[in-house]
Enzyme design. Structure first.
Site, PDB file in Angstrom:
ATOM      1  N   GLN A  53      -5.105  -1.312   9.595  1.00 40.36           N
ATOM      2  CA  GLN A  53      -5.086  -2.665   9.042  1.00 40.36           C
ATOM      3  C   GLN A  53      -5.746  -3.650  10.014  1.00 40.36           C
ATOM      4  O   GLN A  53      -5.431  -3.673  11.207  1.00 40.36           O
ATOM      5  CB  GLN A  53      -3.626  -3.080   8.774  1.00 40.36           C
ATOM      6  CG  GLN A  53      -3.449  -4.413   8.084  1.00 40.36           C
ATOM      7  CD  GLN A  53      -3.920  -4.429   6.641  1.00 40.36           C
ATOM      8  OE1 GLN A  53      -3.913  -3.413   5.944  1.00 40.36           O
ATOM      9  NE2 GLN A  53      -4.346  -5.595   6.170  1.00 40.36           N
ATOM     10  N   LYS A  92       0.841  -1.202   0.000  1.00 40.16           N
ATOM     11  CA  LYS A  92       0.000   0.000   0.000  1.00 40.16           C
ATOM     12  C   LYS A  92       0.873   1.249   0.000  1.00 40.16           C
ATOM     13  O   LYS A  92       0.642   2.180  -0.769  1.00 40.16           O
ATOM     14  CB  LYS A  92      -0.916   0.017   1.234  1.00 40.16           C
ATOM     15  CG  LYS A  92      -2.125  -0.880   1.105  1.00 40.16           C
ATOM     16  CD  LYS A  92      -2.860  -1.024   2.428  1.00 40.16           C
ATOM     17  CE  LYS A  92      -3.919  -2.107   2.323  1.00 40.16           C
ATOM     18  NZ  LYS A  92      -4.389  -2.614   3.608  1.00 40.16           N
ATOM     19  N   ASP A 118     -11.532   3.036   3.966  1.00 43.68           N
ATOM     20  CA  ASP A 118     -11.997   1.642   3.917  1.00 43.68           C
ATOM     21  C   ASP A 118     -13.520   1.570   3.766  1.00 43.68           C
ATOM     22  O   ASP A 118     -14.053   0.516   3.406  1.00 43.68           O
ATOM     23  CB  ASP A 118     -11.642   0.925   5.228  1.00 43.68           C
ATOM     24  CG  ASP A 118     -10.367   0.097   5.135  1.00 43.68           C
ATOM     25  OD1 ASP A 118     -10.101  -0.457   4.053  1.00 43.68           O
ATOM     26  OD2 ASP A 118      -9.663  -0.011   6.159  1.00 43.68           O
TER      27      ASP A 118
END
Ligand code: GUN
Length: 300
Positions: free
Chosen positions: A99, A55, A122
């Site tokens: 995460q 990422k 997200d």
């Protein structure tokens, strides 16, 4: 026997990243803003380490700022919440991704709930989940958004098509179902208690598999000509490659599906590469909205 077309998610994601780079450059030129993405990793789960590294690299490659925060596995919930608060207030950070999974002493719901919904790239915050459900404009979860891009590219208008989503997670299954509904599909959400799953699948023009069970969906469950999106990434033993070797497979028995489906995403190289690309796109959209710029004005 007909052979399904293979949907090349890797190539699609590469084109999407090129478009993001161009839009980031235009945002910088017109408004002097560099979008920033903060990724928080708690502990040292090896798979999460790989994701976070990828990422960060891809974020920099499209010209955005990447902020990595690595915290020890024994970090308390209060410490993580304090970091999230700091990132919420930081004007250089437009997207925040914590995460998952988190260590057991930390409540995932509490952490997701603490992220500013405008920076929740997200799309996991209840505000964004609610906006998706009610047809509003929030942040859309990355993996389902990537699946929709592949479907729209392949099929164009999805109106009236029958779709089945196998799996009902908050991260993929449920948002996927809402996105398909928004595109006027007739949507079935199947799960572990569904009766006669094979028959349900066989009715679907679009089949999205997101259960995390290797090769569970068999070829004879698929309607001839259907479009199959395989979200599963499962590591299984591959003794044919040598002692102790493994390979990645999806939730769909790929070789069987190939003979029946109209088109199918491979694993790897299908949905997987789309997830980070859509994360970067979400970060760009979040940055635009935070300074009152319509993201559509950046398209060339
Ligand atoms: N862990 C596995 N997939 C994801 C994801 O899409 N977002 C976050 N935050 N964590 C994950």
């Amino acid at each position: 026997m007909t052979k399904a077309d293979i949907i090349d998610g890797k190539a699609f994601a590469a084109r999407l990243r090129e478009s993001i780079s161009a839009r980031v450059a235009r945002l910088e030129a017109a408004h002097g803003l560099t979008p920033g993405l903060a990724v928080v990793l708690v502990g040292n789960d090896p798979a999460s380490e790989v994701y976070v590294r990828n990422k960060a690299r891809q974020t920099r490659e499209v010209g955005m700022a990447s902020f990595e925060h690595r915290l020890a596995a024994e970090t308390s919930e209060a410490e993580l919440l304090a970091l999230v608060e700091r990132l919420n207030r930081d004007p250089a950070v437009h997207g925040i991704l914590v995460q998952l999974p988190l260590p057991e002493q930390i409540s995932e719901a509490a952490v997701i709930g603490a992220i500013d919904p405008a920076k929740d790239v997200d799309g996991f915050h209840v505000v964004n989940a609610g906006l998706l459900m009610t047809g509003g404009e929030g942040m859309v979860p990355c993996t389902p958004r990537g699946c929709m891009m592949l479907l729209r590219d392949r099929l164009g208008d999805l109106s009236g098509l029958r779709a089945i989503v196998v799996g009902r997670s908050n991260i993929v299954g449920k948002p996927m179902a809402h996105l398909l509904l928004r595109e006027h599909c007739t949507v079935t959400v199947a799960h572990s208690r569904t009766r006669d799953l094979a028959a349900e699948c066989r009715r679907a023009d679009i089949l999205v598999a997101a259960v995390g069970r290797p090769e569970m969906i068999r070829g004879d469950w698929i309607k001839p000509g259907a479009t199959v999106i395989d979200v599963g990434i499962n590591r299984v033993p591959a003794p044919e490659k040598g002692e102790g070797k493994t390979r990645l497979v999806g939730d769909v028995a790929f070789d069987e599906a190939l003979a029946v489906a109209g088109a199918i995403t491979p694993v790897p190289g299908g949905v997987g590469p789309m997830t980070i690309a859509t994360l970067l796109d979400n970060t760009l959209i979040a940055a635009c909205r935070q300074i009152g710029v319509d993201p559509a004005t950046l398209s060339g």
